[in-house]
Design an enzyme around this catalytic site. Structure first.
Site, PDB file in Angstrom:
ATOM      1  N   GLU B  63      55.923  54.830 -66.125  1.00 44.34           N
ATOM      2  CA  GLU B  63      57.057  55.628 -65.682  1.00 44.34           C
ATOM      3  C   GLU B  63      57.789  54.970 -64.519  1.00 44.34           C
ATOM      4  O   GLU B  63      57.172  54.325 -63.679  1.00 44.34           O
ATOM      5  CB  GLU B  63      56.567  57.006 -65.217  1.00 44.34           C
ATOM      6  CG  GLU B  63      55.889  57.785 -66.322  1.00 44.34           C
ATOM      7  CD  GLU B  63      55.240  59.067 -65.830  1.00 44.34           C
ATOM      8  OE1 GLU B  63      55.207  60.029 -66.610  1.00 44.34           O
ATOM      9  OE2 GLU B  63      54.769  59.099 -64.667  1.00 44.34           O
ATOM     10  N   LYS B  76      59.604  54.432 -57.820  1.00 44.14           N
ATOM     11  CA  LYS B  76      58.208  54.043 -58.002  1.00 44.14           C
ATOM     12  C   LYS B  76      57.975  53.662 -59.458  1.00 44.14           C
ATOM     13  O   LYS B  76      58.506  54.301 -60.367  1.00 44.14           O
ATOM     14  CB  LYS B  76      57.285  55.207 -57.634  1.00 44.14           C
ATOM     15  CG  LYS B  76      55.793  54.889 -57.818  1.00 44.14           C
ATOM     16  CD  LYS B  76      54.881  55.915 -57.173  1.00 44.14           C
ATOM     17  CE  LYS B  76      54.720  57.161 -58.007  1.00 44.14           C
ATOM     18  NZ  LYS B  76      53.644  58.029 -57.484  1.00 44.14           N
ATOM     19  N   ALA B 146      39.368  59.534 -58.531  1.00 42.08           N
ATOM     20  CA  ALA B 146      39.945  58.815 -57.395  1.00 42.08           C
ATOM     21  C   ALA B 146      40.731  59.717 -56.439  1.00 42.08           C
ATOM     22  O   ALA B 146      40.879  59.404 -55.263  1.00 42.08           O
ATOM     23  CB  ALA B 146      40.848  57.686 -57.910  1.00 42.08           C
ATOM     24  N   GLN B 147      41.256  60.865 -56.912  1.00 46.55           N
ATOM     25  CA  GLN B 147      42.050  61.755 -56.066  1.00 46.55           C
ATOM     26  C   GLN B 147      41.201  62.698 -55.215  1.00 46.55           C
ATOM     27  O   GLN B 147      41.697  63.278 -54.235  1.00 46.55           O
ATOM     28  CB  GLN B 147      42.932  62.640 -56.961  1.00 46.55           C
ATOM     29  CG  GLN B 147      44.399  62.254 -57.001  1.00 46.55           C
ATOM     30  CD  GLN B 147      45.081  62.478 -55.661  1.00 46.55           C
ATOM     31  OE1 GLN B 147      45.132  63.575 -55.155  1.00 46.55           O
ATOM     32  NE2 GLN B 147      45.592  61.398 -55.097  1.00 46.55           N
ATOM     33  N   ASP B 168      32.387  67.973 -61.600  1.00 47.45           N
ATOM     34  CA  ASP B 168      32.947  67.020 -62.559  1.00 47.45           C
ATOM     35  C   ASP B 168      32.010  67.009 -63.768  1.00 47.45           C
ATOM     36  O   ASP B 168      30.798  67.199 -63.616  1.00 47.45           O
ATOM     37  CB  ASP B 168      33.016  65.614 -61.954  1.00 47.45           C
ATOM     38  CG  ASP B 168      33.923  64.670 -62.751  1.00 47.45           C
ATOM     39  OD1 ASP B 168      35.008  64.316 -62.238  1.00 47.45           O
ATOM     40  OD2 ASP B 168      33.549  64.291 -63.881  1.00 47.45           O
ATOM     41  N   THR B 208      41.850  66.374 -63.403  1.00 52.83           N
ATOM     42  CA  THR B 208      41.124  65.642 -64.436  1.00 52.83           C
ATOM     43  C   THR B 208      42.127  64.750 -65.165  1.00 52.83           C
ATOM     44  O   THR B 208      43.333  64.925 -65.035  1.00 52.83           O
ATOM     45  CB  THR B 208      40.448  66.614 -65.421  1.00 52.83           C
ATOM     46  OG1 THR B 208      41.463  67.388 -66.066  1.00 52.83           O
ATOM     47  CG2 THR B 208      39.490  67.542 -64.691  1.00 52.83           C
ATOM     48  N   GLY B 233      47.465  68.124 -65.140  1.00 54.14           N
ATOM     49  CA  GLY B 233      48.420  68.329 -66.233  1.00 54.14           C
ATOM     50  C   GLY B 233      49.741  67.728 -65.840  1.00 54.14           C
ATOM     51  O   GLY B 233      50.519  68.339 -65.129  1.00 54.14           O
ATOM     52  N   ASP B 234      50.008  66.498 -66.281  1.00 53.48           N
ATOM     53  CA  ASP B 234      51.189  65.816 -65.766  1.00 53.48           C
ATOM     54  C   ASP B 234      51.878  64.933 -66.786  1.00 53.48           C
ATOM     55  O   ASP B 234      52.650  64.065 -66.431  1.00 53.48           O
ATOM     56  CB  ASP B 234      50.830  65.020 -64.515  1.00 53.48           C
ATOM     57  CG  ASP B 234      49.803  63.929 -64.811  1.00 53.48           C
ATOM     58  OD1 ASP B 234      49.374  63.827 -65.970  1.00 53.48           O
ATOM     59  OD2 ASP B 234      49.452  63.198 -63.891  1.00 53.48           O
ATOM     60  N   LYS B 238      49.250  67.081 -72.027  1.00 53.90           N
ATOM     61  CA  LYS B 238      48.118  67.035 -71.096  1.00 53.90           C
ATOM     62  C   LYS B 238      48.193  68.238 -70.157  1.00 53.90           C
ATOM     63  O   LYS B 238      49.063  68.310 -69.290  1.00 53.90           O
ATOM     64  CB  LYS B 238      48.186  65.724 -70.306  1.00 53.90           C
ATOM     65  CG  LYS B 238      47.065  65.540 -69.290  1.00 53.90           C
ATOM     66  CD  LYS B 238      46.885  64.059 -68.938  1.00 53.90           C
ATOM     67  CE  LYS B 238      45.900  63.875 -67.787  1.00 53.90           C
ATOM     68  NZ  LYS B 238      46.555  63.772 -66.488  1.00 53.90           N
ATOM     69  N   VAL B 300      53.281  67.964 -60.870  1.00 59.00           N
ATOM     70  CA  VAL B 300      53.312  66.785 -61.744  1.00 59.00           C
ATOM     71  C   VAL B 300      53.658  65.526 -60.964  1.00 59.00           C
ATOM     72  O   VAL B 300      53.505  64.421 -61.475  1.00 59.00           O
ATOM     73  CB  VAL B 300      54.304  66.967 -62.921  1.00 59.00           C
ATOM     74  CG1 VAL B 300      53.849  68.123 -63.820  1.00 59.00           C
ATOM     75  CG2 VAL B 300      55.718  67.192 -62.437  1.00 59.00           C
TER      76      VAL B 300
END
Lengths: 352, 352
Positions: B63, B76, B146-147, B168, B208, B233-234, B238, B300
């Protein structure tokens, strides 16, 4: 601990690009990029295509030009600011990137100010190869700015033209261009009007930078049997040709959705017929049909051309080693442990 | 002759970014980026806004996210490839750029894998500041990739939470996250189910990475008075939340045109009411109204957040000197003489 190989993206700086051009040879670079463009135009339907994403301001435009062939993704950042030269800056600067579609990881970052000049010239010559009259020997080059030498040399390298006739409203630009082209084998004539420049020319190339409707070529200047290569009309409100010429010409474009917004044909109704150049290159439709026809390549620059140029460059950078590995991507040992990587990079605590 | 100053763009590598974080301090970075986001959301109407330009493939998405406030332009590049971790690669990598709108010249190029993690966490905390129940002390963190650490530390630094409850599907991810958060002052509880993780939590964060419709939170798991922060959800297809939760919640979004395509609300009719978060931050509309309300930040990620983070980073890079001048822009002495610059860069001819 140094980053792993995955962290590094090969970066071609301006200096690397110039060294690569000298190592490969400018005519060979132009022919190589032209070959990559032809190959990619032949498989045009494989590409994701979208009009570029433009951010306009009073001073100019900043654009992102993405595309993908399903295996490799590419995009270019490019600006167009006609007032920049007043301040000693380039009208157009650019950089670009290739990435692996399968992982999203960048595989090449490169300057593209020079590379855009090369690919724009190569693209013009590819179009002329399919559209210009057989045996064309002479090009009028109207607008003698940063693109002019590259346009002239690409037409020489790819089409075999032998003469360029230069004109610019600024005589200093013409003198600069003529001096640069001395010794290239081209016969160069500096002219004092556009009318004089087009005398005897089979190819008329316009490349001026004003961000406004201009009339670089008027209707009566364009006779039968010429090929026009209109480069400067490339954003909304910026055109170079009298509308009457467009009605007499067969018009070839890169990507109609983009050209109708940005090209010369923004002057025409949205349903005016145009031919997509890739169809000609792929042999699906004829280019020039006869020696009386006026052909016009309404060039605005499309993402696939940059993709082709970057593909070609990637190989040359690899072959020559002329690139810098750039620490662009965070690459923790455990991909889920970005935070741990950050913490392990803490400088050693100073003594208490 | 070396290139002029105009040729150089300050570049913040991954190593520079990590050094900057340690120099400034992670909580201070998170608060600084949060402050920049709040300031930019308050002047939301000044920005050029467009849904990001996405190139989807079977493996993931690449993106481009541009925006401009009329003086500064930013964009970005970011990918999302859930399968990457299998090959030791990051799911998300990114880099970004700021440019001067007046000239189109880039003024900062930076890694943004780390910076995106910081800004995403800061954005979540800013939303929670306006939407979470007063005096929230505990966050459930579902998805410990990672977040997760950044989300936890931003909620601590900006909102003052004191406890995180981790879950997780991969216990190793939870163990990694718990180990990383030891010593940060947060009370950390590793849980073996999502149900256990949400016990006593006022803030439920889901992050996730599966690129498919998933149900990380089911309807019966979400009681009154909580704030949900749905990050994972992004992209189209998803999502993380059961649709029933969406019908019970008041939904806050960044940019509806993008969120309806990519967020949890892609499960809802296109006219389902949502509130733009900037309206809350700018004081134009209330955030949380009562302590029974379920609030949902359907995050998102929007270009303005990256712009804010890059603005903040630019100042810190300047203050610390932690950047590399990158030879990215061709800068001939005479802007119209790009060709001359190229020719003067020719290596000296070898003896005949």
């Amino acid at each position: 601990m140094p980053p792993s190989d995955k962290a590094y993206v090969p970066f071609v700086s301006v200096d690397h690009m110039m060294q690569i051009v000298h190592r490969v040879g400018l005519p060979q670079m132009l022919r190589g990029i032209a070959g990559a463009i032809e190959a990619d135009f032949q498989r045009w339907e494989q590409f994701d295509k979208t009009p570029r994403v433009a951010s306009h301001s009073a001073e100019g435009v900043i654009e992102l030009m993405p595309t993908s062939d399903g295996a490799v993704y590419g995009f270019k950042y490019v600006n167009g600011h006609p007032g920049n030269t007043r301040d000693g800056l380039q009208t157009v600067t650019a950089f670009g990137l290739l990435a692996d579609v399968g992982t999203g990881y960048p595989v090449l970052l490169s300057e593209m100010t020079l590379l855009t000049a090369l690919r724009t010239a190569a693209m013009s010559a590819v179009a002329a190869k399919y559209l210009a009259p057989q045996g064309a020997t002479t090009m009028a080059m109207i607008g003698n700015g940063a693109q002019a030498e590259f346009q002239s040399l690409a037409m020489q390298a790819i089409l075999g033209i032998t003469e360029v006739r230069l004109y610019d409203i600024d005589a200093a630009a013409t003198a600069k261009c003529a001096a640069n082209l001395a010794g290239t084998g081209l016969t160069v004539t500096a002219c004092t009007s556009a009318e004089e420049a087009i005398e005897g020319a089979q190819i008329l190339t316009t490349c001026t930078a004003d961000k406004q409707y201009a009339t670089i070529l008027t209707d009566n200047m364009v006779g039968a049997g010429v090929h026009i290569n209109a480069i400067g009309g490339d954003c909304p409100g910026k055109t170079e040709l009298a509308a009457e010429i467009l009605h007499r010409a067969d018009i070839f474009v890169e990507y109609p959705e983009q050209t109708r917004i940005e090209g010369e044909i923004q002057q025409l109704p949205a349903d005016h017929p145009v031919t997509e150049l890739w169809q000609v290159i792929a042999g699906r439709t004829p280019g020039r049909r006869n020696d009386r026809q006026i052909t016009l390549f309404d060039s605005v620059g499309f993402a696939i051309e940059d993709f082709s140029a970057l593909r070609f460059l990637r190989d040359k950078a690899r072959d020559t080693g002329l690139f810098l590995p750039l620490d662009l991507l965070a690459d923790p040992d455990d991909p889920r442990d970005l935070y741990g990587m950050l913490m392990r990079a803490a400088p050693a605590a100073s003594a208490a």
